[in-house]
Design an enzyme around this catalytic site. Structure first.
Site, mmCIF file in Angstrom:
data_model
loop_
_atom_site.group_PDB
_atom_site.id
_atom_site.type_symbol
_atom_site.label_atom_id
_atom_site.label_comp_id
_atom_site.label_asym_id
_atom_site.label_seq_id
_atom_site.Cartn_x
_atom_site.Cartn_y
_atom_site.Cartn_z
ATOM 1 N N SER A 124 0.830 -1.203 0.000
ATOM 2 C CA SER A 124 0.000 0.000 0.000
ATOM 3 C C SER A 124 0.865 1.253 0.000
ATOM 4 C CB SER A 124 -0.850 -0.031 1.274
ATOM 5 O OG SER A 124 -1.463 1.207 1.492
ATOM 6 N N TYR A 149 -2.384 -1.268 11.034
ATOM 7 C CA TYR A 149 -2.625 -1.811 9.688
ATOM 8 C C TYR A 149 -1.458 -1.474 8.761
ATOM 9 C CZ TYR A 149 -4.006 -1.937 4.855
ATOM 10 O OH TYR A 149 -3.985 -2.169 3.501
ATOM 11 N N LYS A 153 1.662 -3.874 6.683
ATOM 12 C CA LYS A 153 2.094 -3.840 5.270
ATOM 13 C C LYS A 153 3.602 -3.620 5.194
ATOM 14 C CE LYS A 153 -1.692 -4.670 3.582
ATOM 15 N NZ LYS A 153 -1.940 -5.880 2.829
#
Ligand code: NAD
Ligand code: WQD
Length: 336
Positions: A124, A149, A153
């Site tokens: 991302s 979150y 990643k």
């Protein structure tokens, strides 16, 4: 190629499965349906004319994963499975680290056991944090993430980079997505968030269809052309096609490759509202609210590396993105 798609009933996964099947690949889907619905498998069948093989399993379940690999012998993995709600990750960090990182490590161990060392990972733009410069290039240093979150990643990227250093047989593609919106042109598959949407476009489409009263615009004091946050929105079908193109970098000896998948154009929140109103003919009432914690003013991609090395370029513009998001929401007001 025989490809296992983890998270293949989710939003981006389902669109990618369609593009893979239409390009002639054999696809196996794995998903625990924690944020999706088995009806998606039939919808994919409706679009492509053949229903993909589906395993309802959790990637953290080593035994089940081993059985899947024994039965299916995938040659490459496209790894979408993961939890993705930013706010929830702040409230439940262990759930996110366990599911996203624990699940990925388990998947990688199983891949290694079966000698399948080819993986494309859904990363991302969040790994850039607040970028040093825009447009962001892949060599822009990774930044500090503002939520667990985002860290999952960033950490999974690191795990995959370490694997490539340790064992030259691994071929890894990290795809850093910008902001996917839109849906398949047929209106058959699309984004189906649980509860009140966190992201801008599904929030707007739910206002348009009458499920929500108005849009809250998170801040209008940013240093942007109209004061609202600027992002690089990309049509989910373009994003899906990027995965099909990236398969060439799973060829033996490819090693590690990193690509931004974005359009290179930035639109503000109010630009999106205006474009959506034009595409749908529906008025979107909005109220300006305080900025959302952790948000940055501006980020958009330099996508030229993917064009040069993969021959991939986003083709759909903001008009198609808005039209297709709206078609999906109108045809499926309550999701699947
Ligand atoms: P999604 O929630 O629609 O899809 C993810 C899928 O993974 C869901 O179907 C869910 O049921 C499944 N899943 C979660 N944990 C699992 C587990 N332990 N075992 C098996 N399946 C599991 O999300 P999406 O928008 O399609 O995103 C796909 C991937 O792309 C995610 O990894 C996400 O973090 C990443 N990504 C998304 C965006 C975005 O804005 N949508 C942006 C950048 C990166
Ligand atoms: C876009 C813009 C908001 C909702 C998030 C994740 C990121 C990535 C994609 C996975 C911002 C504004 C939003 C609303 C608003 N996901 N907004 N009202 O924050 O760029 O990225 O999704 O990796 O990690 O952080 O996307 O769609 O939430 O917001 O004003 O109700 O819309 O402030 O400027 P974001 P978004």
């Amino acid at each position: 190629m025989r490809i296992l798609v983890t998270g293949g009933t989710g939003y981006i996964g389902s669109h990618t499965v369609v593009e893979l099947m239409e390009a002639g690949h054999d696809v196996i889907i794995l998903d625990n349906l924690s944020n999706s619905n088995e009806a998606v498998v039939d919808r994919i069948g409706k679009i492509t004319g053949s229903r993909p093989v589906f395993y309802n399993l959790d990637m953290r379940d080593g035994e089940a994963l081993t059985k899947l690999f024994e039965n299916e012998r995938p040659e490459g993995i496209i790894h979408f499975a993961g939890l993705k709600a930013v706010g929830e990750s702040v409230a439940k960090p262990l759930m996110y680290y366990d599911n996203n990182i624990g699940g990925t490590v388990n998947l990688l161990k199983t891949m290694e056991k079966f000698g399948c060392k080819n993986i494309i990972f859904s990363s991302s733009a969040t790994v850039y944090g607040d970028p040093e410069h825009v447009p962001v290039t892949e060599d822009c240093p990774k930044g500090s993430c503002t939520n667990p979150y985002g860290w999952t990643k960033s950490m999974i990227e690191q795990i995959l980079m370490d694997l490539c250093i340790a064992d030259k047989e691994w071929n890894v593609v990290l795809l850093r997505y910008f902001n996917p919106i839109g849906a398949h042109r047929s209106g058959t598959i699309g984004e189906n968030p649980n509860g009140i949407p966190n992201n801008l476009m599904p929030y707007i489409t739910q206002v348009a269809v009458g499920k929500l009263d108005h849009l809250n615009v998170f801040g209008n004091g940013y240093d942007t052309h109209d004061g609202t946050g600027v992002r690089d929105y990309i049509h989910v079908v373009d994003l899906a096609k990027g995965h099909v193109k990236a398969l060439v970098k799973l060829a033996p000896g490819s090693g590690l490759n990193i690509y931004n998948l974005g359009t290179g154009k930035g639109y503000s929140v109010l630009d999106i509202v205006k474009n959506f109103e034009e595409a749908s003919g529906v008025n979107i009432p909005y109220e300006i609210k305080e900025p959302r914690a952790g948000d940055i003013a501006t980020i958009y991609a330099d996508p030229s590396k993917a064009e040069k090395e993969l021959g991939w370029k986003a083709e759909f513009g903001i008009k198609e993105m808005c039209e297709d998001s709206w078609r999906w929401q109108k045809m499926n007001p309550n999701g699947y």
